[in-house]
Design an enzyme around this catalytic site. Sequence first.
Site, PDB file in Angstrom:
ATOM      1  N   ASP A 148       0.825  -1.204   0.000  1.00 46.54           N
ATOM      2  CA  ASP A 148       0.000   0.000   0.000  1.00 46.54           C
ATOM      3  C   ASP A 148       0.861   1.257   0.000  1.00 46.54           C
ATOM      4  OD1 ASP A 148      -2.376   1.333  -0.051  1.00 46.54           O
ATOM      5  OD2 ASP A 148      -2.674   1.292   2.120  1.00 46.54           O
ATOM      6  N   HIS A 174       2.408   3.409  -9.199  1.00 48.90           N
ATOM      7  CA  HIS A 174       2.231   1.967  -9.436  1.00 48.90           C
ATOM      8  C   HIS A 174       3.445   1.395 -10.188  1.00 48.90           C
ATOM      9  CE1 HIS A 174      -1.666   2.094  -7.701  1.00 48.90           C
ATOM     10  NE2 HIS A 174      -2.223   2.808  -8.664  1.00 48.90           N
ATOM     11  N   LEU A 226      10.773 -20.434  -5.348  1.00 46.26           N
ATOM     12  CA  LEU A 226       9.794 -19.593  -4.638  1.00 46.26           C
ATOM     13  C   LEU A 226       8.436 -19.717  -5.327  1.00 46.26           C
ATOM     14  CD1 LEU A 226       9.160 -17.065  -2.681  1.00 46.26           C
ATOM     15  CD2 LEU A 226       9.688 -15.655  -4.680  1.00 46.26           C
TER      16      LEU A 226
HETATM   17  C1  IPE Z   1      -1.433   0.101  -3.467  1.00 40.72           C
HETATM   18  O1  IPE Z   1      -1.266   1.465  -3.465  1.00 40.72           O
HETATM   19  C2  IPE Z   1      -1.664  -0.489  -4.844  1.00 40.72           C
HETATM   20  C3  IPE Z   1      -3.061  -0.848  -5.144  1.00 40.72           C
HETATM   21  C4  IPE Z   1      -4.006  -1.035  -4.261  1.00 40.72           C
HETATM   22  C5  IPE Z   1      -3.418  -1.047  -6.570  1.00 40.72           C
HETATM   23  P1  IPE Z   1      -2.498   2.463  -3.409  1.00 40.72           P
HETATM   24  O2  IPE Z   1      -2.873   2.814  -4.799  1.00 40.72           O
HETATM   25  O3  IPE Z   1      -3.601   1.955  -2.548  1.00 40.72           O
HETATM   26  O4  IPE Z   1      -1.810   3.719  -2.708  1.00 40.72           O
HETATM   27  P2  IPE Z   1      -2.508   4.799  -1.769  1.00 40.72           P
HETATM   28  O5  IPE Z   1      -3.112   4.085  -0.603  1.00 40.72           O
HETATM   29  O6  IPE Z   1      -3.512   5.524  -2.593  1.00 40.72           O
HETATM   30  O7  IPE Z   1      -1.363   5.671  -1.352  1.00 40.72           O
HETATM   31 MG    MG Z   2      -4.164   2.273  -0.568  1.00 37.05          MG
END
Ligand code: IPE
Ligand code: MG
Length: 223
Positions: free
Chosen positions: A2, A19, A114
């Site tokens: 996250d 991402h 793995l």
């Molecule tokens: C995690 O990062 C990736 C996914 C859930 C796709 P987020 O996209 O939830 O990042 P924040 O929480 O908005 O910072």
């Molecule tokens: Mg998130």
Amino acid sequence: MDGNGRWALSNSLNISKGHQKGVQVVKDIVQESVQQKISSLTLYAFSSENWSRPKAEIEAIKKLVLTAIEEQVPELIEQKVKLTFFGRHDDFGKKISKKIKEAEFNTNTSEPSLNLNVALGYGGRQDIVDLTKNISSRVLAKEINIDDINEEMVSNSSCVPEDKIDLLIRTGGDKRISNFLLYQIAYAEIFFIDKFWPDFEKDDFISCINKFNKVSRRFGARI
Ligand code: IPE
Ligand code: MG
């Protein structure tokens, strides 16, 4: 994993860049897992609830799933990493479904270094509903009796490839489970890390593993 979005915003970047950086970190953590001889690593890539995100972000994630598979599979094969996707990933469309099938086929090996499991379109509660329906239909078809239902059967009927999770790491600072592996984390040691996923480094991972190795795990017993 996250914090991709917040990492991007805090660096004045588009969310999709967060991402992208997140995928690079996955690569490092997979490598380190192989180094550490960890038997399996399960990643929460996209939850059932993530479908409620803006269309542009979802499209960027879809593209990233395709490129990440294309780019990383050769290295996974080299490292003998066996890739498995779980969750309702068919919802991502035919192109991704095909890529997933190919990637699973090409990384399939009898003695993996793995097991790398990726949750895509996964939700823990949905999984429990699905496995309940599955087991119920087998009872109705008289394939099994009610008394045959046990923990092992529930586990085997779940879409999650792992039965018991030892260590759960959530980055991003929030202290919640967010519908991940509800049945399998019954006795997991849970680490909440106050860093966004793109900032999570091999050393942070190693530090979690070292702390995990020092925990006295009693599983409810008095040892
Ligand atoms: C995690 O990062 C990736 C996914 C859930 C796709 P987020 O996209 O939830 O990042 P924040 O929480 O908005 O910072
Ligand atoms: Mg998130």
